[in-house]
Design an enzyme around this catalytic site. Structure first.
Site, PDB file in Angstrom:
ATOM      1  N   ALA A 148      42.882  46.429  42.163  1.00 52.96           N
ATOM      2  CA  ALA A 148      41.795  47.365  42.467  1.00 52.96           C
ATOM      3  C   ALA A 148      40.699  46.625  43.214  1.00 52.96           C
ATOM      4  CB  ALA A 148      41.236  47.980  41.181  1.00 52.96           C
TER       5      ALA A 148
ATOM      6  N   GLY B 156      39.766  50.701  47.464  1.00 54.91           N
ATOM      7  CA  GLY B 156      40.938  51.412  46.957  1.00 54.91           C
ATOM      8  C   GLY B 156      41.666  50.599  45.907  1.00 54.91           C
ATOM      9  N   GLN B 157      42.825  51.119  45.474  1.00 56.71           N
ATOM     10  CA  GLN B 157      43.641  50.400  44.502  1.00 56.71           C
ATOM     11  C   GLN B 157      45.120  50.634  44.796  1.00 56.71           C
ATOM     12  OE1 GLN B 157      41.521  52.113  41.223  1.00 56.71           O
ATOM     13  NE2 GLN B 157      43.207  53.466  40.640  1.00 56.71           N
ATOM     14  N   VAL B 158      45.961  49.761  44.225  1.00 60.89           N
ATOM     15  CA  VAL B 158      47.383  49.721  44.577  1.00 60.89           C
ATOM     16  C   VAL B 158      48.242  49.972  43.340  1.00 60.89           C
ATOM     17  CG1 VAL B 158      49.238  48.283  45.519  1.00 60.89           C
ATOM     18  CG2 VAL B 158      46.921  48.102  46.453  1.00 60.89           C
TER      19      VAL B 158
ATOM     20  N   ASP C 200      42.166  39.219  58.162  1.00 59.54           N
ATOM     21  CA  ASP C 200      41.774  38.794  56.810  1.00 59.54           C
ATOM     22  C   ASP C 200      42.938  38.108  56.100  1.00 59.54           C
ATOM     23  OD1 ASP C 200      40.159  38.468  54.607  1.00 59.54           O
ATOM     24  OD2 ASP C 200      40.515  40.472  53.812  1.00 59.54           O
TER      25      ASP C 200
END
Length: 649
Positions: free
Chosen positions: A214, A218-220, A371
């Site tokens: 998280a 957003g989160q996965v 990134d």
């Protein structure tokens, strides 16, 4: 993992409506002359609205229509950012102005308090004491975290902007994390179904009950596709994050940038609004998961034939603006260097894969991962490198890549005046800037670095010296190049955690040398000649060094992608092109003849040394075959060249 049972399929009426909407969108795309991809599934109202949104567009490849496009040299990453778009989204109703005012009050209170502490430090004479600087830098990081995702992302950007933030604060911002508590799973699953236009159990046979990661945006979740049984990662955008970010961007541009425009013009040679625009554009790209899916597809195409790099596949038919479905990568994150070393993977080869793949992104494709921190890079069990999280990518246009290569050539030739001119072309200096005082400063930085042993050279040292230069002169680092710097520094850091005695240039030099010698790009060949000639004299030692470095890179060259990938260096095409240039270019022929007879002697030993170096790298049969094949074309060019000389005379 939560097992999902298939539920009743949507009714015919729903499916028919979705199909009609999908067909309408596709027909509209054809009418506009756009390339459309047929949807595999029916579109939800949210995805349909996004597909038709006029705010998302391709930047023109021809002329330039706004200053930001001009600054970025009209790269063609899709972006919906514009100041007008942000304003329209933020000020939709009468109550929105009040929300903006409240947010300004919150920002002003927190930033004002922090500024007051800095002013108090100055009055008390504690401004530059190491303990106080560390304290204030930590307070800055904590303040940005509290203010939310826009400020967290801004802090991460500022961590790579020495033209804006002093180095001791940059070091603290480098550890800025955007880890936040996850939002409710029921909300995440609802967003997924809205984006899919279907129930989850129709698409996935199982899904993790809790997110595996998280962050602020957003989160996965981990899931298994029902139709193929393949494991996937599902990224879901945090609800309500986009309005907050848009509101902050509006405040940054209209209030903060307006206040600091004069200072920015004096200090950096540009409006503060341009810096905000660069930041806002990248941030909105990260929020658009449809764009991220396209980024993944583009990276996959670029590395499709490279056996050392793994780019996960993506399911565009299951993606939307707030949801991304991509292949689950089962490997070791580079956050666990000890695990990688003990896994049996050849660390030297893995490092080489990473360095070369990073350089290929910058110098070949012009599309690079913005990134590449250790959490976004995996080491697979077979030694390949895998990348994830493609929300933050950046492009370099062909012109910018050419100028970067020019800068490398000028550095090799120690042409510091030309290097300063390259800074203007790259946007580091404003057009018309007097480069006279900058040239000796560049020479000192390069001389100091070059005077060290290769084992002492690293990007962080050079960057630190360059940061000092940034504070002395009106140098601004454009956003795309701050990402380039961050990418190189991050990759070097990862390599050094895996192997402390690692030296970036020992891997990078052979790759660059091989490209200069073997790439078919005429522009690179021209730069090769620039490297080999200095002050009108042929540099025999430089050519020997290039050949030796290129052979070294090819010898370990699993990371190569081309005819030499098996481990050999093929200079046949280079020899053919050199022959063509020698026949057509009178000036070069004259220079080579002078090189062979320089200082009133024949340089036989130098020629013999070169022949020894390349005797196993040129295929005579291939060279003769290609010369014979190209003879008609070469003969025509010779006749035209001869005719031109006759007409001129």
């Amino acid at each position: 993992m939560k097992q999902l049972q298939r539920q009743r399929a949507p009714g015919r009426k729903d499916a028919r409506a979705g199909a009609m909407l999908s067909g309408s969108i596709q027909s509209r795309g054809r009418a506009l002359g756009l390339r459309c991809q047929a949807a595999v599934t029916t579109l939800s109202p949210t995805r349909a609205a996004t597909a038709l949104a006029p705010s998302t567009r391709l930047r023109p490849l021809g002329g330039v229509d706004n200053p930001l496009d001009m600054e970025k040299d009209v790269c063609n990453i899709i972006s919906k950012y514009s100041p007008d778009y942000v304003k329209r989204r933020v000020l939709r109703g009468p109550g929105d102005a009040a929300l903006v005012a409240l947010r300004i009050a919150e920002i002003t209170t927190r930033v004002g308090w922090f500024t007051a502490t800095l002013y108090a430090d100055r009055l008390l004479g504690h401004e530059d004491t190491p303990e106080r600087v560390r304290l204030r830098a930590a307070e800055l990081r904590e303040m940005l975290t509290v203010l939310g995702p826009s400020f967290i992302k801004a802090g991460q950007v500022l961590a790579n902007r020495p033209d804006i933030v002093r180095e001791d604060y940059m070091n603290e911002l480098c550890v800025l994390q955007d880890d936040v508590p996850p939002f409710p799973d029921t909300v995440a699953f609802s967003i997924m179904e809205d984006q899919l236009g279907r129930r989850l159990e129709e698409v996935f046979s199982s899904i993790s009950e809790r997110p595996v990661a998280a962050a602020s945006l957003g989160q996965v979740y981990k899931a298994v596709l029902r139709d193929t049984g393949e494991e996937v990662a599902i990224k879901v955008q945090r609800p309500g994050v986009e309005p907050v970010i848009l509101r902050d961007l509006y405040i940054f541009r209209t209030v903060c940038a307006g206040l600091f425009n004069a200072l920015s013009r004096k200090r950096l040679g540009c409006d503060a609004q341009l810096i905000v625009d660069e930041f806002g554009e990248k941030l909105l790209e990260e929020l658009d998961y449809t764009q991220e899916a396209k980024n993944i597809e583009e990276f996959e195409r670029n590395f499709r034939d490279d056996p050392t790099v793994k780019i996960p596949w993506v399911r565009p038919d299951l993606c939307g603006p707030k949801m991304l479905v991509m292949e689950w990568i089962d490997g070791i994150r580079c956050t666990a260097p000890d695990t990688i070393r003990s896994s049996g993977v050849r660390v030297d080869e893995f490092i080489k894969c990473g360095v070369v793949s990073g350089l290929r992104q910058l110098l070949e494709f012009g599309l690079f991962h913005g990134d590449p921190h250790p959490g976004n890079i995996f080491c697979l069990r077979d030694g390949r490198i895998a990348y994830v999280d493609f929300g933050n990518v950046a492009q370099l246009s062909a012109r910018n890549k050419a100028v970067l290569i020019d800068a490398v050539v000028h550095a090799v030739n120690e042409d510091y005046s030309a290097m300063a001119e390259d800074f203007i072309k790259l946007g580091f200096l404003a057009p018309g800037t007097d480069i006279t005082p900058i040239v000796p400063a560049l020479e000192k930085i390069w001389a100091d670095s070059k005077g060290q042993q290769l084992s002492d050279f690293n990007f962080r040292t050079v960057t630190s010296k360059f940061n000092e230069l940034v504070y002395q002169y009106p140098i601004r680092i454009p956003e795309r190049y701050s990402l380039v710097i961050r990418s190189l520094l991050t990759q070097e850091g990862i390599c050094m955690t895996l192997k402390p005695e690692f030296h970036f240039l020992e891997v990078a030099y052979p790759y660059i040398a091989r490209r200069l010698l073997t790439d078919e790009d005429p522009a690179l060949r021209e730069r090769l000649f620039q490297v080999l000639f200095q002050d009108g004299k042929f540099q025999w030692k430089r050519l020997e060094n290039l050949l030796a470095l290129a052979k070294e890179g090819a010898a370990g060259g699993r990371a190569s992608n081309g005819p030499d990938a098996a481990g050999g260096l093929d200079l046949s095409d280079t020899a053919k092109d050199a022959l063509r240039v020698l026949l057509l270019d009178d000036r070069l022929r004259t220079q080579l003849m002078l090189a062979l007879t320089e200082d009133n002697k024949l340089h036989i030993n130098e020629v013999l040394n070169l022949l020894k170096l390349v005797q196993n790298d040129i295929n005579p049969q291939k060279l003769v075959t290609e010369v014979v094949r190209d003879a008609p074309s070469l003969g025509r060019q010779l006749l035209l060249s001869w005719a031109d000389r006759v007409l001129v005379s």
